[in-house]
Design a protein around this motif. Structure first.
Motif, PDB file in Angstrom:
ATOM      1  N   ALA A 133      -6.506  -7.666  -0.043  1.00  0.00           N
ATOM      2  CA  ALA A 133      -6.263  -8.720  -1.020  1.00  0.00           C
ATOM      3  C   ALA A 133      -4.868  -9.306  -0.893  1.00  0.00           C
ATOM      4  CB  ALA A 133      -6.487  -8.180  -2.431  1.00  0.00           C
ATOM      5  N   GLN A 134      -3.912  -8.531  -0.414  1.00  0.00           N
ATOM      6  CA  GLN A 134      -2.530  -8.986  -0.312  1.00  0.00           C
ATOM      7  C   GLN A 134      -2.196  -9.608   1.044  1.00  0.00           C
ATOM      8  OE1 GLN A 134      -0.759  -9.101  -3.099  1.00  0.00           O
ATOM      9  NE2 GLN A 134      -2.638  -8.239  -4.004  1.00  0.00           N
ATOM     10  N   ARG A 136      -8.267  -9.199 -10.618  1.00  0.00           N
ATOM     11  CA  ARG A 136      -7.926  -8.314  -9.500  1.00  0.00           C
ATOM     12  C   ARG A 136      -9.026  -7.279  -9.269  1.00  0.00           C
ATOM     13  NH1 ARG A 136      -2.624  -8.789 -11.609  1.00  0.00           N
ATOM     14  NH2 ARG A 136      -2.895  -6.892 -12.847  1.00  0.00           N
ATOM     15  N   GLU A 139      -6.426 -12.524  -2.086  1.00  0.00           N
ATOM     16  CA  GLU A 139      -6.718 -12.371  -3.508  1.00  0.00           C
ATOM     17  C   GLU A 139      -6.813 -13.735  -4.197  1.00  0.00           C
ATOM     18  OE1 GLU A 139      -5.129  -9.336  -6.764  1.00  0.00           O
ATOM     19  OE2 GLU A 139      -3.613 -10.843  -6.249  1.00  0.00           O
ATOM     20  N   SER A 140      -5.899 -14.648  -3.892  1.00  0.00           N
ATOM     21  CA  SER A 140      -5.909 -15.967  -4.519  1.00  0.00           C
ATOM     22  C   SER A 140      -7.136 -16.777  -4.104  1.00  0.00           C
ATOM     23  CB  SER A 140      -4.636 -16.737  -4.154  1.00  0.00           C
ATOM     24  OG  SER A 140      -3.495 -16.074  -4.651  1.00  0.00           O
ATOM     25  N   ALA A 193     -10.177 -15.257  -5.871  1.00  0.00           N
ATOM     26  CA  ALA A 193     -10.092 -15.360  -7.327  1.00  0.00           C
ATOM     27  C   ALA A 193     -10.234 -16.798  -7.830  1.00  0.00           C
ATOM     28  CB  ALA A 193      -8.761 -14.780  -7.807  1.00  0.00           C
ATOM     29  N   VAL A 224     -11.971  -9.028  -7.591  1.00  0.00           N
ATOM     30  CA  VAL A 224     -11.659  -9.293  -6.177  1.00  0.00           C
ATOM     31  C   VAL A 224     -11.843  -8.026  -5.355  1.00  0.00           C
ATOM     32  CG1 VAL A 224      -9.792  -9.836  -4.555  1.00  0.00           C
ATOM     33  CG2 VAL A 224     -10.127 -11.252  -6.593  1.00  0.00           C
TER      34      VAL A 224
END
Length: 534
Positions: free
Chosen positions: A415-416, A398, A378-379, A382, A401
């Motif tokens: 994403a995590q 979020r 995710e980071s 993003a 993404v």
């Protein structure tokens, strides 16, 4: 004479079974290919069979016998026994010669080391043998290269040195673990032919590991197909190609990049997006005799139309990646012009750099090193959204993404995850999603599928074709494999030594190549039929 006999070989690490009941034999002058995707257990099988497996908590079962006049049971052998066999009766050539060779030792010292250890020859005899080996593997100027270091050689030359080291003591068995995966197709073809010639001259048995059945078809007599540590098919090479029994084998065959496929539909009415004229790039480098200038790119001109792909092809050192680096501002060109939809790339004002960079996305060859290992997916995706202020607020980021992950065919829960929790193909999809986050007009794909299994590569190429159709993206597809370039490219530009040797529509170039270099690249692509069928 059977050189290696492996029976019911198993490998367990903790509670997990890595290799399960694998059996095969290799005879003198025979090549056995072991093929499968990453994680199928290919390398683990061979490491365990030769006594090289040194993973914490690993337990090896079954048997592996090195035959000949002095049979040796390798599974469970004492370290002293294995040391006497490795390098003497078994030679090893691994995938990356850059990490396999000692950067602090000359080529001569690395070749003579095993000779002095196993053959008890004098220093002068070892030096003479080292020179013979470098001549045998076709290294240019072998007498002067004896005192060179690995960093002074190209990738193909380093791999030739690895083969020379492996053959120094005339081993009965040669283990080749993905020895051509990181090489250009022309260098790959040369290494394949070299191993076949040396095998014929020395009578060596060969175990060749690869994820590409196209390569295996050019070297192997028998094939063992592994999936998740289990043998799914084992047969002569012609039977595997003509009458594959397992669906997994059929999938591997179907995923091979081949030339006799149709490319994308021709586009004739698209407006120009990227126009480059007279690009020149040079570097100043330090050498043992002083500083010198390397002219990496010489008077290169190209055009990419909206919604189309330009394939940029050439061997390592041809200047392909330097062109990409100039377009993305990573290097400063000496001269030339470049415009993206009319906007000047090289003469852009400082205040406009950020906006222009947003319009050009970049996907690198190795997704693992291009993603931050300490940042969640995710980071990573993003970050461009925040830098270019494309969405407002954490919730909107979020959501965007999740949209981008869905666009590249990944579930939102990815994403995590961290990069190490993803497969190679999944990591490359994340890299593509990150590049698409800035909503670019042009995507530069620098060997973006070269490090992937052929089956994963095929899926990523299908993804790129779909995204181009849905989003109208233009691609600069950089690669050395014309079979891969063929699948996506509308036009193809061939580079050699920094210069353009051919720049034509893809259909014309693949049907009737004009330059001898282009013909050589095409000839180096593994054919559809295995060598045994010729």
């Amino acid at each position: 004479m059977t050189v290696l006999t492996v029976q019911d070989l198993g490998v367990r690490i903790g509670a997990r079974t890595i290799v399960d009941a694998v059996s095969f034999e290799v005879a003198r002058e025979q090549t056995v290919g072991i093929v499968g995707e990453s994680g199928s257990g290919k390398t683990m099988t061979v490491l365990a069979a030769t006594g090289l497996l040194d993973a914490p908590g690993a337990r090896v079962s079954g048997s592996s016998t090195l035959g000949g006049d002095e049979p040796v049971q390798l599974v469970g052998a004492r370290p002293r026994t294995l040391r006497s066999v490795h390098g003497s009766r078994i030679g090893f050539v691994f995938q990356d010669p850059g990490t396999s060779l000692n950067p602090l030792l000359t080529l001569e010292r690395q070749i003579t080391e095993s000779l002095e250890t196993h053959r008890r020859v004098t220093r002068r005899e070892a030096q003479s043998r080292a020179l013979e080996l470098l001549e045998a593997v076709g290294l240019p100027e072998p007498a002067t290269r004896l005192h060179a270091y690995p960093h002074q050689l190209s990738g193909g030359q380093r791999q030739r040195v690895m083969i020379a080291i492996a053959l120094a003591c005339d081993p009965e068995l040669l283990i080749a673990d993905e020895p051509t995966t990181a090489l250009d197709v022309t260098t790959q073809a040369q290494i394949i032919e070299l191993v076949r010639t040396l095998q014929r001259d020395f009578g060596t048995a060969v175990v060749w590991i690869s994820h590409d059945l196209g390569v295996i078809g050019q070297v192997a007599d028998e094939v063992t197909v592994l999936r998740e540590g289990t043998v799914v098919e084992q047969a002569p090479i012609l039977d595997v190609f003509d009458r594959p029994r397992d669906d997994y084998t059929r999938d591997l065959l179907a995923a091979r990049p081949v030339l006799n496929v149709s490319g994308p539909q021709a586009v004739t009415d698209a407006d120009p997006l990227l126009e480059v004229d007279g690009l020149d790039v040079s570097f100043t480098v330090s050498t043992p005799v002083g500083r010198s200038t390397v002219h990496a790119v010489k008077d290169v001109s190209l055009r990419i139309r909206r919604g189309t792909t330009l394939g940029l092809v050439g061997e390592s050192g041809s200047g392909k990646s330097t062109v990409a680096a100039a377009l993305t501002g990573l290097v400063k060109p000496d001269r030339g012009t470049a415009t993206l939809a009319g906007a000047d790339i090289f003469g852009v004002k400082r205040a406009d750099v950020k906006a222009l960079r947003r319009r050009i996305g970049l996907v690198f060859q190795d997704p693992f090193s291009s993603l931050n290992p300490r940042a969640r997916v995710e980071s990573s995706i993003a970050e461009p959204l925040a830098v270019h202020r494309l969405v407002d607020g954490a919730a909107a980021r979020r959501a965007r993404v999740a949209e981008l992950l869905d666009l590249v065919g990944l579930p939102a829960e990815f994403a995590q995850r961290y990069p190490h929790e993803l497969s190679g193909g999944q990591r490359q999809r994340v890299s593509i999603a990150r590049a698409l986050a800035a909503e670019p007009d042009l995507l530069i794909l620098d060997e973006a599928t070269a490090s992937l299994d052929v089956s994963v590569q095929a899926r990523v190429l299908d993804l790129l074709a779909r995204l181009q159709g849905e989003l109208g993206l233009a691609y600069l597809l950089i690669g050395h494999d014309l079979a891969v370039i063929r699948q996506l490219s509308h036009d193809v530009l061939v580079m050699r030594d920094g210069e353009v040797v051919e720049n034509r529509p893809a259909d014309e170039l693949f049907t009737a190549p004009e330059h001898e270099y282009t013909k050589a690249l095409l000839a180096a692509v593994p054919p559809v039929r295995p060598r045994a069928a010729v």
